[in-house]
Design a protein around this motif. Sequence first.
Motif, PDB file in Angstrom:
ATOM      1  N   GLU A 148      33.719  34.556  22.288  1.00 37.21           N
ATOM      2  CA  GLU A 148      34.983  33.891  22.579  1.00 37.21           C
ATOM      3  C   GLU A 148      35.008  33.295  23.975  1.00 37.21           C
ATOM      4  OE1 GLU A 148      38.668  35.727  21.457  1.00 37.21           O
ATOM      5  OE2 GLU A 148      37.647  37.056  20.053  1.00 37.21           O
ATOM      6  N   ASN A 149      34.377  33.975  24.917  1.00 35.07           N
ATOM      7  CA  ASN A 149      34.383  33.513  26.306  1.00 35.07           C
ATOM      8  C   ASN A 149      33.013  33.052  26.782  1.00 35.07           C
ATOM      9  OD1 ASN A 149      37.218  34.173  26.937  1.00 35.07           O
ATOM     10  ND2 ASN A 149      36.541  36.271  26.546  1.00 35.07           N
ATOM     11  N   LYS A 173      39.080  26.197  24.550  1.00 35.16           N
ATOM     12  CA  LYS A 173      38.972  26.756  25.898  1.00 35.16           C
ATOM     13  C   LYS A 173      40.304  26.650  26.647  1.00 35.16           C
ATOM     14  CE  LYS A 173      35.244  25.831  28.256  1.00 35.16           C
ATOM     15  NZ  LYS A 173      34.137  25.041  28.854  1.00 35.16           N
ATOM     16  N   ILE A 176      42.542  29.369  25.399  1.00 37.54           N
ATOM     17  CA  ILE A 176      42.195  30.669  25.962  1.00 37.54           C
ATOM     18  C   ILE A 176      42.745  30.794  27.379  1.00 37.54           C
ATOM     19  CG2 ILE A 176      40.284  32.142  26.697  1.00 37.54           C
ATOM     20  CD1 ILE A 176      40.760  31.990  23.689  1.00 37.54           C
ATOM     21  N   GLU A 177      42.664  29.720  28.141  1.00 36.60           N
ATOM     22  CA  GLU A 177      43.198  29.753  29.499  1.00 36.60           C
ATOM     23  C   GLU A 177      44.694  29.999  29.474  1.00 36.60           C
ATOM     24  OE1 GLU A 177      41.735  29.615  32.480  1.00 36.60           O
ATOM     25  OE2 GLU A 177      39.823  29.752  31.401  1.00 36.60           O
ATOM     26  N   LYS A 180      45.597  33.771  28.645  1.00 38.66           N
ATOM     27  CA  LYS A 180      45.158  34.886  29.483  1.00 38.66           C
ATOM     28  C   LYS A 180      46.356  35.737  29.857  1.00 38.66           C
ATOM     29  CE  LYS A 180      40.917  33.099  31.494  1.00 38.66           C
ATOM     30  NZ  LYS A 180      40.236  32.648  32.732  1.00 38.66           N
TER      31      LYS A 180
END
Length: 498
Positions: A148-149, A173, A176-177, A180
Amino acid sequence: MDFNRMLVSIDNELSQEDLDSLKFLCSDLLPPKKLLSIKSSLELFTELQKISLLEEDKYDLLAELLYIIGQHSLLKVLATTKWRVQEALREKRTVSLYRQMLFQLYENITSDDLRTILFLLGIPKKYEEGKKFLEVLSYLEKNDQLSENKLDVLENAVGYVSPDLHKKINEYKKTIEIQKPTAQSFEDENDKTQFSIQDQDQVEGSYIETIQEPIQHISETVSEKDLMAENTGTLAELSLNEDPKLEIYSMNRKHRGYCLIINNEQFMKSEPRTGTEKDAEFLHSVFTWLGLHVEIRTNLLAKEIRNCLTEFKEKDHSERDCFVSCILTHGKSKAIYGTDDIDIPISEITSYFSTTNCSTLAGKPKLFFIQACQGNSSQGAHAIEPDAVSDAEKKRPKITIPNDADILVGMSTVDGYYAYRHNRTGTWYIQSLCENLTKLVPKGEDILSILTKVNKDVSEKEYSNLKQMPQPAYTLLRKLVFPIPPAPFKPASKETNF
């Protein structure tokens, strides 16, 4: 329906490719060794039952999985629809956005792109040969090169072959940021979940399906202005704003309907249309598979085309669901040509089957797919040829989609421009139409969604700065969904790439 019988019913409709997709989507839910040993959908369902992710009164995950792989027609077995699933996923999802993003890359990657990616990744030959992209992704995860990262390795390879697929990774991406966790979100687990869901909604619409076709299928040039005729619907808009309450055309009569294919190859003055026989062959095979009675008429003069249309309009369509006509010929703006180079306005062709002129087709869908140039712009390269004549400019007949309802006209190109044909493999438009019908009808997609996909596929093809943009227009009042054929599509020719 009994729960186990319901699962068996779903299993009977799933292919090996579907099973591979389901197993990949469940990679975060079941151990790798267990997934490797699963040989059928029923075995997968059993394993999900063992961990309480699939029960008689709890099958949200199964609905989510079927939705993601595009098997929307099977959702009715679960007493739900794709719109209900969409709404449910706004509040809760089990398959991660990461896993879904990888699956979308798999759905949209071409064989040529895959070969390039395999080379760039330096995957050992024993893993490389005959591998599907899902297996490549699993290999990268197993070797700690993808998670994932950890996307750099995949991102570099995908970015080299396809900017559009690379965009999907970037969108993930960014998600995901956004997601967080903050100090505040750890204080309240429910607040954190709600924040995550909101962010998923922001990007969910951005995962647009993208296909990058190999260059071996040569492309053509058109302008993108005036994509739709005046007062006609826009397929892209309709596809993005689907109405779950929209009625569906009845498709339960004794016969599905007639499919008339007019295939003109030899002309008195114009150049022959070599390669058109491939289009006719694929159309015959696909529409026969869809249950229509297909008849092919070859090399017709303008008068003979009119006689042929009269013949079919006078048939009794009372016990038939629809009518389809595919016309492959040379053409000019808003008209097609007979083999004697005499033009027939497209508006005249559709008028034969209006409610007034063909009462037994009243209220039933009439589909016209026309492969012909719509202008005289000089374009050409390599083994492609324009489906047009080079005669002096003639007076152009006016065409609009008939006022009568239930008609769809799918044009291979927008007005004023060439539509190109490969002299060996046929035309981009017809080949894409056939391919998407065979792929999307079994998934329960309606004809407008399918033609939107055809638009996208053809518009993305390119060779030496040549491109082509199809133009669909319609007066359909309901959704048109062809019933799923009882057996998978089997190509009529070994050379078929479907």
